[in-house]
Design an enzyme around this catalytic site. Structure first.
Site, PDB file in Angstrom:
ATOM      1  N   GLU A  92     -29.642-126.411 -61.619  1.00 18.35           N
ATOM      2  CA  GLU A  92     -31.094-126.585 -61.656  1.00 18.35           C
ATOM      3  C   GLU A  92     -31.509-127.322 -60.391  1.00 18.35           C
ATOM      4  O   GLU A  92     -30.962-128.384 -60.074  1.00 18.35           O
ATOM      5  CB  GLU A  92     -31.506-127.391 -62.882  1.00 18.35           C
ATOM      6  CG  GLU A  92     -31.304-126.666 -64.190  1.00 18.35           C
ATOM      7  CD  GLU A  92     -31.708-127.499 -65.388  1.00 18.35           C
ATOM      8  OE1 GLU A  92     -32.469-126.996 -66.231  1.00 18.35           O
ATOM      9  OE2 GLU A  92     -31.269-128.665 -65.486  1.00 18.35           O
ATOM     10  N   VAL A  93     -32.445-126.769 -59.667  1.00 23.79           N
ATOM     11  CA  VAL A  93     -32.984-127.396 -58.459  1.00 23.79           C
ATOM     12  C   VAL A  93     -34.355-127.941 -58.824  1.00 23.79           C
ATOM     13  O   VAL A  93     -35.237-127.185 -59.241  1.00 23.79           O
ATOM     14  CB  VAL A  93     -33.068-126.392 -57.296  1.00 23.79           C
ATOM     15  CG1 VAL A  93     -33.643-127.053 -56.057  1.00 23.79           C
ATOM     16  CG2 VAL A  93     -31.681-125.807 -57.000  1.00 23.79           C
TER      17      VAL A  93
END
Length: 698
Positions: free
Chosen positions: A454-455
């Site tokens: 997850e960014v």
């Protein structure tokens, strides 16, 4: 320009170079098939040709498979079967050329690419670590439709073929030669010249490699039925009956190998599988994950060439390994404790040593990767780092101190990426001098294996920082999704209600193993309690209050964690949780002492189906809320995150695709029933009900 180029050497050896225009990898598309057909027309008429070599003009890729988009254009099973039959005809013509045909394989040779290679007389592979051979069609809910089931069995036997076709397993070059799938391996720089020499020899290939007696016995007609029966049993124990491709593959392999009936059944079964909901879901996931891995355009100076990993724990060690091995960048592990640095280095070295023993890495490649590692107890040399990835304890003040330290010693454009699983990125960046450089980069454990990251940009993260981070995650071999900076981000947020529901079912008197089995039978790789033991009950206990505080009472967990932690039940790390980890046998059995710790009186009353649906619906509803609130940007990201981050059943394609596949009525009606039985947590808000209806229509 053409995708295929035909040239002839002075010695009358023909060469076909495959280089699909405007694509990073070669695939077999309608255009390449048309061009190959035209080239075969020429070759069949040219009586001067003495041999043929097929090779790739692309780096690290022979042919990655057939163009999956062709399948989505099929409206009927018959159309899809015709596609398969066309491939069969094409490769049959190739196999019947009157001279030796050599496939010079460098890089990925998968699916239709391997079917093409199997139609050649000789397969020569390079020692490139990127060279891999396999038939991964089952991972798209399909079977190899252009002769793969027939020619693979002819080449390596039934028992060995089952292990590849039913799993989609890919073999490195050395393993492919050992198995007999490839004939020989040579250095990458002499692959083409060696292939040209091999092509000049007589068509018939003398293969001296004798199959072991046990293999020949198991491949015999007498044992064929038994082999297929055992293969089905093993496959179904893994697939739980959710993947019709398993039955289709076994049905085709019952036919006599290389017979007309075998080829026809292969094409027919392929066509039917293309139209199944499972294959459509898996293909949709394939396209969504492929889109997520498309790199952003950046200037040359924005490339990341040196990384620091802060924290020498298991997560830090796993992250560092992906940096040196996949991303191929110099990586320094920094910890305040020498043992922490040593442990993280040893973690990566152990993985690499295993790859070396198995022949997946040669000595040169192994040394190159090892030389990218370094360790430190201080920040000396940090001014050369382009990216710092923090993987320390979940403590806000500690992470803020990490930011201050990095900003003191690093370059002005060094990115600070936090691997936090619960703390808002904005809070970590609150006192930063350069908040535009700060971002979340949330890996899942074990970091070297789990495909998702997850960014998480916060409000002040720059577009440049976001794009550089996304590109780097892709270079690590990860599938990144961009998520909003809110409590739990996306994956942990949708996981929490699922876990909470499992805990409620446990407290009501159902057994740990029964609940876990209900969810694995539904299609999850592990059950909720097994997952908690792997992650650590202490970690879950820290995340739960943060979610409750920021997202409301529906995230309040049942009264489970305090009692378990008081009994020193941390999960795998303490050798006891919901399961025991004393030995291999005890790991399969729930620890009955848990019921005493939680004061549970066992009273089994729920069906496995109801257990699974109660947990899954909580996850699906929360995923819909995340999409509605913009935590994820699209339903594709929501599905990719759930499948690659949690293991949501791939045959359903993710929570959003599940709605699309089953219909809004099936979801909303089940929620209404459960709301009457179990309370308001199953009541669907009007906005979410409308969203579910919209998703189902698309």
């Amino acid at each position: 320009m053409a995708d295929l180029t035909l040239v002839r050497t002075a010695e009358d050896i023909a060469q076909i170079c495959i280089a699909v225009e405007h694509e990073s990898v070669n695939t077999l598309s309608e255009q390449t098939i048309t061009e190959m057909t035209a080239i075969l027309d020429q070759l069949e008429q040219d009586k001067q040709i003495k041999g043929l070599v097929i090779y790739s003009g692309k780096k690290d890729c022979f042919v990655a498979g057939a163009d999956v988009k062709m399948l989505d254009a099929c409206d009927t099973a018959e159309q899809a079967s015709t596609l398969a039959a066309t491939g069969q005809t094409l490769f049959a013509r190739l196999s019947k050329l009157p001279y030796r045909v050599v496939a010079a394989i460098d890089g990925s040779c998968l699916g239709g690419g391997l079917e093409l290679a199997l139609a050649c007389d000789y397969r020569l592979v390079s020692d490139n670590t990127k060279t891999r051979l396999g038939l991964p069609e089952v991972q798209l809910g399909l079977l190899p439709g252009s002769g793969g089931t027939q020619r693979l069995v002819k080449q390596i036997g039934l028992s060995q073929s089952l292990g590849l076709i039913l799993t989609g397993k890919q073999l490195h070059a050395k393993a492919a030669v050992k198995l007999g799938l490839a004939d020989d391996m040579v250095a990458q720089d002499v692959l083409l010249s060696t292939a040209l020499t091999m092509a000049s020899e007589p068509k018939k290939v003398s293969r001296r490699r004798a199959k072991p007696m046990a293999t020949r016995l198991m491949d015999s007609f007498v044992f064929k039925s038994l082999v297929l029966k055992q293969a089905k049993k093993r496959a179904l124990s893994q697939s739980k009956g959710h993947y019709p491709a398993i039955d289709a593959i076994l049905t085709v392999l019952k036919q006599r190998n290389m017979s007309k009936a075998g080829f026809k059944l292969e094409a027919d079964q392929f066509g039917q599988l293309v139209m199944t909901s499972q294959s459509k879901s898996l293909r949709r996931l394939f396209f969504a994950s492929t889109a997520a891995k498309k790199k952003r355009k950046l200037s040359e100076y924005s490339q990341i060439s040196q990384v620091w990993a802060l924290g020498g724990g298991l997560m830090g060690g796993g992250i560092a390994y992906t940096c040196v091995n996949q991303a191929k960048v110099a990586t320094r592990i920094k910890d305040i404790n020498p043992q922490g640095v040593a442990n993280a280095l040893a973690y990566g070295h152990q993985i690499l040593a295993q790859k070396r023993r198995r022949g997946h890495l040669n000595r040169v490649a192994y040394d190159q990767i090892i030389n990218r590692y370094s360790g430190s107890l201080d920040y000396q040399g940090l001014n050369k780092a382009d990216l710092v990835i923090e993987a320390v304890f979940e403590d806000l003040k500690l992470k803020q101190q990490m930011v201050a330290d990095v900003e003191q010693y690093a370059k002005p454009d060094t990115i600070f990426a936090s691997n936090t699983s619960s703390i808002p990125i904005a809070a970590i960046a609150e006192n930063a001098q350069r908040p535009e450089n700060i971002i979340g980069l949330h890996y899942f454990s074990p970091a070297e294996k789990m495909p998702l990251v997850e960014v998480i940009p916060h409000a002040l993260t720059s577009e440049q920082t976001l794009n550089r981070t996304l590109n780097f995650a892709i270079s690590q071999g990860k599938t990144p999704i961009v998520v909003k900076d809110e409590a739990g981000f996306y994956v942990n947020r949708i996981l929490a209600p699922y876990i909470n529901e499992a805990a409620r079912i446990l407290l009501a008197g159902e057994q740990v193993v029964k609940i876990d089995t209900a969810l694995t039978d539904f299609g999850f790789p592990v059950g909720p309690f097994r997952l908690l033991d792997e992650v650590g009950l202490d970690v879950a206990a820290k995340i739960a209050p943060i979610l409750t505080q920021q997202l409301g009472k529906r995230f309040t967990p049942p009264d489970v964690f305090p009692h378990l932690l008081n009994d020193q039940r941390l999960g795998k790390k303490s050798n006891k949780g919901f399961y025991r980890f004393d030995d291999k046998k005890s790991r399969q059995l729930g620890d009955d002492r848990v019921y005493d710790v939680l004061d549970i009186r066992l009273n089994a009353s729920l069906s496995s189906d109801d257990i699974a649906w109660r947990c899954v619906l909580q996850m699906v509803l929360e995923a819909c809320r995340c999409l509605h609130q913009g935590v994820v940007a699209s339903d594709e990201d929501a599905d990719v995150g759930a499948v690659f981050g949690i293991g949501f059943p791939p045959y359903l394609g993710g929570p959003m695709n599940m709605i699309r596949q089953l219909g809004a009525g099936a979801i909303l009606d089940k929620c209404e029933i459960f709301a009457k039985l179990y309370g308001e947590r199953f009541v669907v808000e009007r906005d979410i009900a409308n969203l579910i209806n919209e998703i189902a229509k698309n």
